[in-house]
Design a protein around this motif. Structure first.
Motif, PDB file in Angstrom:
ATOM      1  N   GLU A  95      44.836  35.263  32.205  1.00  0.00           N
ATOM      2  CA  GLU A  95      45.821  35.400  33.285  1.00  0.00           C
ATOM      3  C   GLU A  95      46.010  36.865  33.670  1.00  0.00           C
ATOM      4  O   GLU A  95      46.107  37.195  34.858  1.00  0.00           O
ATOM      5  CB  GLU A  95      47.143  34.768  32.852  1.00  0.00           C
ATOM      6  N   ILE A  96      46.022  37.740  32.663  1.00  0.00           N
ATOM      7  CA  ILE A  96      46.149  39.178  32.936  1.00  0.00           C
ATOM      8  C   ILE A  96      44.974  39.657  33.775  1.00  0.00           C
ATOM      9  O   ILE A  96      45.136  40.414  34.739  1.00  0.00           O
ATOM     10  CB  ILE A  96      46.225  39.975  31.613  1.00  0.00           C
ATOM     11  N   SER A  97      43.781  39.202  33.423  1.00  0.00           N
ATOM     12  CA  SER A  97      42.566  39.609  34.139  1.00  0.00           C
ATOM     13  C   SER A  97      42.653  39.276  35.622  1.00  0.00           C
ATOM     14  O   SER A  97      42.390  40.122  36.487  1.00  0.00           O
ATOM     15  CB  SER A  97      41.348  38.926  33.512  1.00  0.00           C
ATOM     16  N   HIS A  98      43.048  38.050  35.937  1.00  0.00           N
ATOM     17  CA  HIS A  98      43.110  37.631  37.339  1.00  0.00           C
ATOM     18  C   HIS A  98      44.242  38.338  38.088  1.00  0.00           C
ATOM     19  O   HIS A  98      44.079  38.732  39.252  1.00  0.00           O
ATOM     20  CB  HIS A  98      43.271  36.116  37.430  1.00  0.00           C
ATOM     21  N   LEU A  99      45.370  38.505  37.446  1.00  0.00           N
ATOM     22  CA  LEU A  99      46.486  39.211  38.093  1.00  0.00           C
ATOM     23  C   LEU A  99      46.090  40.640  38.432  1.00  0.00           C
ATOM     24  O   LEU A  99      46.355  41.136  39.532  1.00  0.00           O
ATOM     25  CB  LEU A  99      47.712  39.213  37.183  1.00  0.00           C
ATOM     26  N   PHE A 100      45.431  41.294  37.501  1.00  0.00           N
ATOM     27  CA  PHE A 100      45.052  42.684  37.725  1.00  0.00           C
ATOM     28  C   PHE A 100      43.974  42.817  38.795  1.00  0.00           C
ATOM     29  O   PHE A 100      44.054  43.687  39.673  1.00  0.00           O
ATOM     30  CB  PHE A 100      44.572  43.319  36.427  1.00  0.00           C
ATOM     31  N   GLU A 101      42.946  41.963  38.736  1.00  0.00           N
ATOM     32  CA  GLU A 101      41.883  42.055  39.733  1.00  0.00           C
ATOM     33  C   GLU A 101      42.410  41.758  41.135  1.00  0.00           C
ATOM     34  O   GLU A 101      41.998  42.405  42.110  1.00  0.00           O
ATOM     35  CB  GLU A 101      40.750  41.095  39.378  1.00  0.00           C
ATOM     36  N   ASN A 102      43.329  40.825  41.249  1.00  0.00           N
ATOM     37  CA  ASN A 102      43.916  40.548  42.560  1.00  0.00           C
ATOM     38  C   ASN A 102      44.838  41.671  43.009  1.00  0.00           C
ATOM     39  O   ASN A 102      44.980  41.924  44.212  1.00  0.00           O
ATOM     40  CB  ASN A 102      44.646  39.203  42.533  1.00  0.00           C
ATOM     41  N   TYR A 103      45.454  42.346  42.063  1.00  0.00           N
ATOM     42  CA  TYR A 103      46.224  43.552  42.377  1.00  0.00           C
ATOM     43  C   TYR A 103      45.298  44.615  42.982  1.00  0.00           C
ATOM     44  O   TYR A 103      45.611  45.227  44.004  1.00  0.00           O
ATOM     45  CB  TYR A 103      46.891  44.082  41.106  1.00  0.00           C
ATOM     46  N   LYS A 104      44.143  44.819  42.364  1.00  0.00           N
ATOM     47  CA  LYS A 104      43.195  45.823  42.833  1.00  0.00           C
ATOM     48  C   LYS A 104      42.673  45.503  44.236  1.00  0.00           C
ATOM     49  O   LYS A 104      42.602  46.378  45.107  1.00  0.00           O
ATOM     50  CB  LYS A 104      42.012  45.936  41.870  1.00  0.00           C
ATOM     51  N   THR A 105      42.285  44.244  44.456  1.00  0.00           N
ATOM     52  CA  THR A 105      41.720  43.890  45.758  1.00  0.00           C
ATOM     53  C   THR A 105      42.751  44.020  46.876  1.00  0.00           C
ATOM     54  O   THR A 105      42.414  44.419  47.992  1.00  0.00           O
ATOM     55  CB  THR A 105      41.148  42.460  45.741  1.00  0.00           C
ATOM     56  N   ASN A 106      44.013  43.713  46.575  1.00  0.00           N
ATOM     57  CA  ASN A 106      45.047  43.897  47.588  1.00  0.00           C
ATOM     58  C   ASN A 106      45.314  45.368  47.860  1.00  0.00           C
ATOM     59  O   ASN A 106      45.668  45.745  48.980  1.00  0.00           O
ATOM     60  CB  ASN A 106      46.332  43.181  47.163  1.00  0.00           C
ATOM     61  N   SER A 107      45.130  46.203  46.861  1.00  0.00           N
ATOM     62  CA  SER A 107      45.278  47.643  47.070  1.00  0.00           C
ATOM     63  C   SER A 107      44.211  48.156  48.029  1.00  0.00           C
ATOM     64  O   SER A 107      44.484  48.984  48.908  1.00  0.00           O
ATOM     65  CB  SER A 107      45.177  48.387  45.728  1.00  0.00           C
ATOM     66  N   ILE A 108      42.981  47.651  47.877  1.00  0.00           N
ATOM     67  CA  ILE A 108      41.902  48.037  48.791  1.00  0.00           C
ATOM     68  C   ILE A 108      42.185  47.516  50.198  1.00  0.00           C
ATOM     69  O   ILE A 108      42.012  48.228  51.188  1.00  0.00           O
ATOM     70  CB  ILE A 108      40.560  47.508  48.262  1.00  0.00           C
ATOM     71  N   GLY A 109      42.641  46.266  50.287  1.00  0.00           N
ATOM     72  CA  GLY A 109      42.973  45.703  51.593  1.00  0.00           C
ATOM     73  C   GLY A 109      44.075  46.476  52.286  1.00  0.00           C
ATOM     74  O   GLY A 109      44.037  46.675  53.510  1.00  0.00           O
ATOM     75  N   ILE A 126      50.650  44.547  50.583  1.00  0.00           N
ATOM     76  CA  ILE A 126      51.707  45.165  49.767  1.00  0.00           C
ATOM     77  C   ILE A 126      52.549  44.095  49.086  1.00  0.00           C
ATOM     78  O   ILE A 126      52.871  44.202  47.898  1.00  0.00           O
ATOM     79  CB  ILE A 126      52.598  46.078  50.637  1.00  0.00           C
ATOM     80  N   LYS A 127      52.902  43.062  49.833  1.00  0.00           N
ATOM     81  CA  LYS A 127      53.705  41.967  49.287  1.00  0.00           C
ATOM     82  C   LYS A 127      53.008  41.317  48.096  1.00  0.00           C
ATOM     83  O   LYS A 127      53.620  41.126  47.027  1.00  0.00           O
ATOM     84  CB  LYS A 127      53.957  40.922  50.378  1.00  0.00           C
ATOM     85  N   HIS A 128      51.712  41.013  48.255  1.00  0.00           N
ATOM     86  CA  HIS A 128      50.974  40.360  47.183  1.00  0.00           C
ATOM     87  C   HIS A 128      50.775  41.309  46.000  1.00  0.00           C
ATOM     88  O   HIS A 128      50.914  40.903  44.840  1.00  0.00           O
ATOM     89  CB  HIS A 128      49.623  39.866  47.704  1.00  0.00           C
ATOM     90  N   ARG A 129      50.456  42.561  46.302  1.00  0.00           N
ATOM     91  CA  ARG A 129      50.239  43.545  45.229  1.00  0.00           C
ATOM     92  C   ARG A 129      51.493  43.710  44.375  1.00  0.00           C
ATOM     93  O   ARG A 129      51.428  43.720  43.143  1.00  0.00           O
ATOM     94  CB  ARG A 129      49.828  44.887  45.845  1.00  0.00           C
ATOM     95  N   LYS A 130      52.638  43.839  45.022  1.00  0.00           N
ATOM     96  CA  LYS A 130      53.894  44.014  44.296  1.00  0.00           C
ATOM     97  C   LYS A 130      54.235  42.781  43.470  1.00  0.00           C
ATOM     98  O   LYS A 130      54.785  42.896  42.361  1.00  0.00           O
ATOM     99  CB  LYS A 130      55.026  44.331  45.278  1.00  0.00           C
ATOM    100  N   LEU A 131      53.913  41.605  43.996  1.00  0.00           N
ATOM    101  CA  LEU A 131      54.208  40.380  43.258  1.00  0.00           C
ATOM    102  C   LEU A 131      53.376  40.314  41.975  1.00  0.00           C
ATOM    103  O   LEU A 131      53.905  39.997  40.898  1.00  0.00           O
ATOM    104  CB  LEU A 131      53.926  39.170  44.145  1.00  0.00           C
ATOM    105  N   PHE A 132      52.090  40.632  42.075  1.00  0.00           N
ATOM    106  CA  PHE A 132      51.235  40.619  40.886  1.00  0.00           C
ATOM    107  C   PHE A 132      51.701  41.664  39.874  1.00  0.00           C
ATOM    108  O   PHE A 132      51.710  41.423  38.670  1.00  0.00           O
ATOM    109  CB  PHE A 132      49.775  40.871  41.274  1.00  0.00           C
ATOM    110  N   SER A 133      52.095  42.819  40.380  1.00  0.00           N
ATOM    111  CA  SER A 133      52.583  43.881  39.495  1.00  0.00           C
ATOM    112  C   SER A 133      53.853  43.454  38.768  1.00  0.00           C
ATOM    113  O   SER A 133      54.021  43.720  37.570  1.00  0.00           O
ATOM    114  CB  SER A 133      52.846  45.155  40.305  1.00  0.00           C
ATOM    115  N   SER A 134      54.749  42.763  39.484  1.00  0.00           N
ATOM    116  CA  SER A 134      56.011  42.339  38.872  1.00  0.00           C
ATOM    117  C   SER A 134      55.780  41.311  37.774  1.00  0.00           C
ATOM    118  O   SER A 134      56.474  41.316  36.751  1.00  0.00           O
ATOM    119  CB  SER A 134      56.964  41.776  39.939  1.00  0.00           C
TER     120      SER A 134
END
Length: 328
Positions: free
Chosen positions: A179-193, A221-229
Motif C-alpha cells: 500500500e505504501i508503494s502505490h501511495l508513494f508512486e501515485n504521489y510522484k506521478t501527480n507531482s509530475i502532472g 495537487i488535490k490527489h497528491r495531498k491526499l496521498f501524502s496525508s
C-alpha cells in the motif's frame, strides 16, 4: 515481406504506439535545445532513439499491411525558438517517468499480440525502455535528484491476519509495504502532472487551454495531498526533491493539440495506476479512495477529449466498419 493480417489488438496497440511516440519527439527535441547538463544528454539521446524507432517501425508495419499511417505529431507542434521552460532536474525526472510509462505500455501491448513481428517489436520496446529507466534512476541517484520511496521498519517475524478487522474500512491499521508503494508512486506521478500543467498553463495563450491546465494542476495537487496525508497518518513522511522544476518563461512552446494529448496520455496512465493500486490495496478506505479519484481523472480526461473534438484535433483510432450504417 509477405502480407500478414494483423488482429484488432495489434492494430490498436501499434496505432497507440505511433501516436505516443510521435508526440514524444517534439518534447524531446525541445528538451535537447534547452538542456544544459551534459550528463543528461546521453539519456535524452536514448529516449529520442527509442521514440524514433517506435515511429519508423510502426510506419513500416502499417505500410506492409496496407494500413493508413496516422498523422500523429511533428515539428509543427513545437516552437523551436521558445526559451527554457523546464529545468534540467525536471527533464531528468520526466525521462524517468517516460521510461516507466513506456515499460508498462509495452508490456501490456506484448501480452495482447500474437504476430511474431509485433511481439518482436514490443519485446525490443521493453528492452529500450528498461535501459532508459535504469540509466535515469542511476544518474538521478548520483545527482541526488531521484526521489526514493519511504523506508519503514518491518516486523522481524512472519504474521498472519487474525480477523476481518484487517480489511475493515473504519479500522485504519498501519499501511503495509504494498500500500505504501502505490501511495508513494501515485504521489510522484501527480507531482509530475502538477508541474506539466503549470508549465502548459503559463505558456498557453488559448483561454480554454489555460483554464483546462489550471484545473489539471489543482486536481494533481488535490490527489497528491491526499496521498501524502494517508502516509502521514501512518507516520510515514513523503520524501520529495526540493529542486525547482520550472522557469518563469511564458512564451508558447507546444501546440495546443499536443499539450491536450499529452495530458490525456498522462491521465490514462494515472487511471491505470489507480486501478492497479485499488486491486492491490487491502484497506477498504484506500480502495474507495482510488475509485473515487479515478472518477476525477475520467471526468477531467473527458473534458480534454471534448476540447480536442471541438477543435478538430482528435485523430480517430482505427475502427471496425459500422454494419448498421451499411445496412441503411
Amino acid at each position: 515481406m509477405s502480407q500478414k493480417i494483423l488482429t484488432a489488438n495489434e492494430i490498436g496497440v501499434l496505432w497507440t504506439q505511433y501516436m505516443e511516440n510521435s508526440m514524444t519527439l517534439p518534447l524531446l527535441d525541445y528538451f535537447e535545445k534547452t538542456l544544459e547538463d551534459d550528463e543528461i544528454h546521453p539519456l535524452l539521446e536514448v529516449a529520442k532513439q527509442t521514440a524514433n524507432n517506435g515511429v519508423s517501425q510502426c510506419t513500416q508495419i502499417f505500410k506492409d499491411e496496407h494500413l493508413p499511417v496516422p498523422d500523429g505529431y511533428g515539428k509543427e507542434d513545437l516552437n523551436p525558438n521558445a526559451p527554457k521552460l523546464f529545468t534540467d532536474a525536471f527533464i531528468l525526472n520526466f525521462l524517468e517517468h517516460l521510461g516507466k510509462v513506456g515499460l508498462t505500455s509495452a508490456s501490456l501491448s506484448l501480452g495482447t499480440s500474437a504476430s511474431e513481428e509485433v511481439r518482436d517489436f514490443f519485446t525490443n520496446r521493453i528492452e529500450r525502455q528498461s535501459t532508459l529507466y535504469n540509466q535515469c534512476v542511476e544518474l538521478g541517484m548520483n545527482k541526488g535528484l531521484y526521489v526514493r520511496a519511504p523506508q519503514v521498519e518491518i516486523q522481524d517475524q512472519i504474521e498472519y491476519v487474525k480477523g476481518k478487522s484487517y480489511l475493515h474500512p473504519f479500522n485504519k491499521r498501519s499501511l503495509n509495504a504494498i500500500e505504501i508503494s502505490h501511495l508513494f508512486e501515485n504521489y510522484k506521478t501527480n507531482s509530475i502532472g502538477e508541474v506539466i500543467c503549470q508549465g502548459f498553463a503559463q505558456t498557453g495563450k488559448n483561454k480554454t487551454i489555460k483554464k483546462y491546465m489550471r484545473e489539471g494542476k489543482n486536481l494533481s495537487i488535490k490527489h497528491r495531498k491526499l496521498f501524502s496525508s494517508v502516509l502521514d497518518e501512518s507516520g510515514i513522511q513523503t520524501p520529495m526533491t526540493s529542486s525547482n522544476f520550472l522557469t518563469m518563461a511564458t512564451d508558447p512552446v507546444f501546440s495546443d493539440r499536443l499539450m491536450i494529448y499529452l495530458i490525456g496520455v498522462l491521465s490514462s496512465a494515472g487511471h491505470g495506476n489507480y486501478a492497479t493500486a485499488s486491486s492491490a490495496s487491502l484497506r477498504y478506505d484506500l480502495i474507495f479512495t482510488y475509485q473515487r479519484l479515478s472518477v476525477d481523472i475520467a471526468m477531467y480526461a473527458k473534458d480534454g477529449m471534448d476540447i480536442m473534438i471541438k477543435n478538430g484535433w482528435f485523430e480517430e483510432p482505427p475502427q471496425a466498419p459500422d454494419r448498421q450504417q451499411l445496412i441503411q
